[in-house]
Design a protein around this motif. Structure first.
Motif, mmCIF file in Angstrom:
data_model
loop_
_atom_site.group_PDB
_atom_site.id
_atom_site.type_symbol
_atom_site.label_atom_id
_atom_site.label_comp_id
_atom_site.label_asym_id
_atom_site.label_seq_id
_atom_site.Cartn_x
_atom_site.Cartn_y
_atom_site.Cartn_z
ATOM 1 N N VAL A 39 -22.579 23.412 -28.749
ATOM 2 C CA VAL A 39 -21.768 22.302 -28.260
ATOM 3 C C VAL A 39 -20.774 22.748 -27.189
ATOM 4 C CG1 VAL A 39 -19.970 22.515 -30.030
ATOM 5 C CG2 VAL A 39 -20.442 20.284 -28.993
ATOM 6 N N ALA A 40 -20.268 23.975 -27.290
ATOM 7 C CA ALA A 40 -19.323 24.465 -26.287
ATOM 8 C C ALA A 40 -19.994 24.589 -24.919
ATOM 9 C CB ALA A 40 -18.754 25.817 -26.720
ATOM 10 N N LEU A 41 -21.213 25.087 -24.921
ATOM 11 C CA LEU A 41 -21.955 25.218 -23.668
ATOM 12 C C LEU A 41 -22.316 23.842 -23.117
ATOM 13 C CD1 LEU A 41 -23.055 27.405 -21.798
ATOM 14 C CD2 LEU A 41 -25.205 27.339 -23.081
ATOM 15 N N ALA A 101 -27.428 17.945 -21.820
ATOM 16 C CA ALA A 101 -26.323 18.590 -22.541
ATOM 17 C C ALA A 101 -25.599 17.583 -23.425
ATOM 18 C CB ALA A 101 -25.351 19.227 -21.546
ATOM 19 N N ALA A 102 -25.472 16.342 -22.946
ATOM 20 C CA ALA A 102 -24.784 15.314 -23.728
ATOM 21 C C ALA A 102 -25.529 15.017 -25.021
ATOM 22 C CB ALA A 102 -24.634 14.042 -22.890
ATOM 23 N N LEU A 103 -26.846 15.009 -24.964
ATOM 24 C CA LEU A 103 -27.629 14.800 -26.185
ATOM 25 C C LEU A 103 -27.325 15.890 -27.207
ATOM 26 C CD1 LEU A 103 -31.132 13.734 -24.800
ATOM 27 C CD2 LEU A 103 -29.647 12.364 -26.264
ATOM 28 N N ALA A 104 -27.251 17.128 -26.733
ATOM 29 C CA ALA A 104 -26.936 18.240 -27.638
ATOM 30 C C ALA A 104 -25.544 18.078 -28.230
ATOM 31 C CB ALA A 104 -27.048 19.565 -26.879
ATOM 32 N N ARG A 107 -25.419 15.206 -30.967
ATOM 33 C CA ARG A 107 -26.109 15.459 -32.236
ATOM 34 C C ARG A 107 -25.642 16.732 -32.941
ATOM 35 N NH1 ARG A 107 -26.259 10.662 -32.240
ATOM 36 N NH2 ARG A 107 -27.724 9.619 -30.829
ATOM 37 N N PHE A 108 -24.678 17.420 -32.366
ATOM 38 C CA PHE A 108 -24.130 18.611 -33.015
ATOM 39 C C PHE A 108 -23.553 18.233 -34.387
ATOM 40 C CE2 PHE A 108 -20.479 21.355 -33.960
ATOM 41 C CZ PHE A 108 -21.063 22.592 -33.872
#
Length: 233
Positions: A39-41, A101-104, A107-108
């Motif tokens: 999520v940080a990346l 990246a937003a999807l990741a 869903r984190f």
């Protein structure tokens, strides 16, 4: 005046390469964030997308100034107009990397989509990263032979991504799929983002080939971009 104009064209060309390098970095990091739920990346990719937008806007403004001051014609006009269109495609590629990246991020700490499709998305990620790297090389190519070779590599990667994109929909429509509705939506969006990223790279490759050879290759029909998924969708 001609020397000044050529210097300005070189600045535009270098600007496109710079934007492409930022897009390559964005997709590299987005792919890692997507496949590892980092999520940080993911946040970093989303935040840095503004830099790609800024570079694209600055290059467009510089290109428009060149048109206004130099009044280019024939091939020179095609060069500067193509630069505007390539810049637009690069900016859109940056947006698509940010969407991935937003999807990741949304869903984190879990992953995106059904578990059965994770290997497919991992391969699409790998291919998109390769396409982004090839695109930098294409825009920095030194001769027609190198341009055509790299453009063919981009198109070959795009064909593989298209096949994976279709396989994603086949899997989602299968009676065997075991997935919640949110996973189906996420998988549909993710597959589309990966597929469109490569499509834009092909569009750029065709424009560059046209400028070097004078022969136009038919582009894939553009489709309406898909909006990023919202949290809790």
């Amino acid at each position: 005046m001609r020397e000044v104009f050529q210097q300005e064209l070189a600045e535009v060309s270098n600007g496109l390469v710079e934007i492409a390098r930022h897009v390559e970095s964005a997709m590299q990091r987005a792919a890692v964030a997507f496949t590892t739920s980092d999520v940080a990346l993911a946040e970093q990719v989303i935040s840095d997308d503004a830099r790609i937008d800024e570079l694209a806007i600055a290059l467009d403004e510089h290109t428009i100034e060149i048109i206004a001051r130099q009044s280019p014609v024939a091939r020179d006009l095609r060069l500067v107009v193509s630069a505007l269109r390539i810049s637009s495609s690069l900016e859109r590629m940056g947006d698509l990397a940010a969407h991935i990246a937003a999807l990741a991020r949304y869903r984190f700490p879990g992953g995106v989509g059904p578990n059965t499709l994770r290997p497919v998305f991992a391969e699409m990620s790998r291919l998109d990263v390769a396409v982004a790297r090839q695109l930098v090389a294409l825009l920095d190519a030194g001769n027609d032979e190198e341009t055509n070779r790299i453009a063919d590599e981009i198109k070959a990667s795009d064909t593989q991504i298209d096949d994976l994109h279709r396989s994603t929909f086949d899997a989602l429509l299968s009676d065997d799929i075991q997935a919640q509705s949110v996973e189906v939506v996420d998988a549909t969006l993710a597959s589309r983002y990966f597929e469109r990223f490569a499509d834009h790279a092909v569009s750029i490759a065709q424009k560059v080939q046209y400028l070097t050879s004078g022969e136009w290759m038919q582009e894939k029909e553009p489709s309406t971009p898909v909006a990023p998924v919202t949290p809790g969708a």
